[in-house]
Write an enzyme that holds these catalytic residues in place. Structure first.
Site: not given
Ligand code: GTP
Ligand code: SPV
Ligand code: MN
Length: 593
Positions: A208-209, A217, A260, A262, A265, A372-374, A405
């Site tokens: 995963y990712g 990362k 996650a 922002g 966005n 956490n779907s991407r 957040r």
């Protein structure tokens, strides 16, 4: 085993150190074949077809989503695993209390045992990649060895992958070695290990990712932050965005928000209707490498060339650019499906029929799409892709913006008094945890500079480095803090967010241009309400008051939390940061804000 070129055309630019390393890994992992990726479209399509043939990729509705595929991961493998992620330095203090640590020789012994023979019957893919524009002096090469074709496809979308990268590596004479195997996906045998002193990464047990796409990362943040410290630059978890006003003047901002919170966005923001003539240009959405320029300003490049973005919440209204970007040639991971085989997630119109695990959708099983779907997609598909996104020298920054957040405490926006105070604001950053990593969601935790999971060394040394970098800049960016996520007592967000965030960025830019005054408060400079454009927003005046409320009692608690956190770093904590915190505490005690 000798290196074999099963499918790929012979590559004339092989660096001997790459081939020697690949041979060594092949002896350990015993793959059936070795395949060197050349990064061509043809190769990409062939691998897609292979995965479709094995049911590992599902083609989506070709009419509505041409060239799009769905991948479903193992249900136990849906996010980064911070508790299994290690920084293995000779000296434990160099990794710091902010990282999990194991001595390198012990880590190597453990990983060798897990990698031994793990690729039997499988293909070993050699994935040469370049983080940053190929012709940038700031770019860095790496090679990921993986037994996952899904990883290869994602690396192709996320990085400059293939022949050109291999040539750059041969030229540089150095590269980051990343070894990845999906392993048996047993969380007991899942580890993500970093060896910054050896410029190497080893990851097993996850596909995963951030656990598996090692350029992201692992390399561009954990290893790069270590290198950046010794070489005088910064590797940060930041988006990079250009804001153009109707006069055609562009200001670039780099914003560090935790996972996650922002970044994607904001990097693709669509100006609201009340902002005719304003344009937003995306340079990067997740990672920034920052270098001081000759002119005393700080310059940013995006080491990536694609987006691995959060799907839920993305729609025409919240993020039209992202929505347009992912209409074609996109790999979706762990989203749901509609009756006509379109990708679906919470926040989209229409109805899910199959959930992210491939089961008939049943609300009692939880959300249809994994939270956490991407989506993975090449950055050039973004309608707001900046003309300078591939500029070798990067873009000059007017501002650095930290954000978290927080349902309470931190106002919509405030400005740090100067660079050192800005480092305190960044180091004191805290945010509610999200689905981007496994574990409890919604708990406030300290996440300095949004780098808690990603700093490849001791945070105390990292803050010293930040302080030194600022002192060396004649024209440092101004530093700000934002919070789009403040809530009222009923749990509703007070600020509309998304496109409307441009109103806040406009105030930030005005402050950078020194066009407007601000209120000098104990925590920093806050907007005069008359200077923040809130025209046309349907906001009650109580919401505005709450968005900018600074409660001294809550801030005293916050600062004692930061003090306690800083004390974990002992004598390595920079004295000037301690003094800056003491000053902030004195200010909050002596003022009514
Ligand atoms: P990573 O890729 O994990 O680093 O995440 P990111 O920081 O890029 O976050 P992203 O932009 O993907 O946003 C994460 C979630 O926050 C999504 O569900 C968004 O819909 C939501 N979000 C983003 N911006 C805003 C905002 O301004 N207000 C509110 N209320 N939600 C937002
Ligand atoms: C994040 O978690 O900050 C991401 C996704 O951007 S991952 O690539 O998994 O790290
Ligand atoms: Mn991220």
């Amino acid at each position: 085993m000798a290196t074999t070129f099963k499918y790929a055309p012979a590559l004339d630019s092989l660096s001997p150190s790459v081939t020697a390393w690949v041979d060594g890994v092949a002896r350990l992992t015993r793959p059936e074949r070795i395949y060197w990726c050349d990064g061509t479209e043809l190769e990409f399509q062939r691998l897609e077809k292979e995965l479709v043939g094995k049911n590992e990729l599902l083609p989506l509705n070709e009419a509505t989503n041409p060239g799009c595929f769905l991948s479903r991961s193992d249900p136990s493998d849906v996010a980064r695993v911070e508790h299994l992620t290690y920084v293995c330095t000779q000296n434990q203090d160099d990794a710091g209390p902010n990282n999990h640590w194991i001595a390198p020789d012990i880590a190597h012994a453990r990983m060798d045992a897990l990698f031994r023979g793990c690729m039997q019957g499988r293909t070993l893919y050699v994935v040469p990649y370049c983080m940053g524009p190929i012709d940038s002096p700031f770019a860095r090469g790496g090679v990921e060895i993986t037994d996952s074709a899904y990883v290869v496809l994602n690396m192709k979308l996320m990085t400059r992958m293939g022949r050109a990268a291999l040539e750059r590596i041969a030229q540089d004479g150095t590269f980051v070695k990343g070894l990845h195997s999906t392993g048996d996906l047993n969380p007991e045998r899942r580890f993500i290990m970093h060896f910054p002193e050896e410029l190497s990464i080893q990851s097993i047990g996850s596909g995963y990712g951030g656990n598996a796409l090692l350029g992201k990362k692992c390399h561009a943040l954990r290893i790069a932050s270590w290198q950046a410290r010794t070489e005088g630059w910064l590797a940060e978890h930041m988006l990079i965005v250009g804001i153009e006003n109707p006069q055609g003047e562009i200001h670039y901002l780099a914003c560090a928000f935790p996972s996650a919170c922002g970044k994607t966005n904001l990097a693709m923001l669509i100006p609201p209707e009340s902002y005719p003539g304003w344009k937003v240009w995306t340079v990067g959405d997740d990672i920034a490498w920052l270098h001081p320029g000759q002119d005393g300003r700080l310059y940013a490049i995006n080491p990536e060339s694609g987006y691995f973005g959060v799907a839920p919440g993305t729609n025409l209204k919240t993020n039209r650019n992202a929505y347009e970007t992912i209409r074609r040639d996109t790999i979706f991971t762990n989203v749901a499906l509609t009756a006509d085989n379109q990708p679906w997630w919470e926040g989209l119109p229409g109805k899910p029929v199959i959930d992210w695990q491939g089961r008939p959708y049943d609300p009692s099983n939880g959300p249809a799409a994994q939270p956490n779907s991407r989506f993975t997609v090449g950055a050039h598909q973004n309608p707001s892709y900046s003309k300078l996104a591939d500029a070798p020298g990067g873009v000059p920054l007017s501002a650095i913006v930290f954000g978290g957040r927080r349902r309470s405490l931190t106002p919509l926006v405030y400005q740090a008094r100067n660079w050192l105070h800005g480092v305190l604001v960044g180091a004191g950053l805290a945010s509610e945890t999200t689905a981007a990593a496994t574990g409890t969601v919604g708990v406030v935790r300290r996440d300095p500079m949004a780098m808690k999971p990603f700093a490849g060394y001791n945070f105390a040394d990292y803050w010293s480095h930040w302080i030194n970098m600022g002192s060396a800049l004649k024209n440092p960016p101004q530093i700000f803090h934002v919070n789009w996520f403040r809530q009222d007592t009923s749990g509703k967000f007070l600020w509309p967010g998304f496109g409307e965030n441009l109103r806040v960025l406009r105030w930030i830019i005005d402050r950078c241009k020194r066009n407007i005054r601000a209120k000098d408060t104990a925590i920093g400079h806050l907007p005069e309400i008359s200077d923040l454009d809130i025209g046309g927003l349907d906001l009650p005046s109580s919401a505005i008051e709450e968005l900018f409320a600074v409660d001294p009692e809550l801030w005293k608690l916050e600062y004692s939390g930061i003090s306690a956190y800083f004390s974990e770093f002992g004598a390595r904590l920079p004295q000037s940061l301690k003094t800056e915190l003491a000053d902030a505490i004195a200010r909050i005690h002596s003022s009514q804000v």
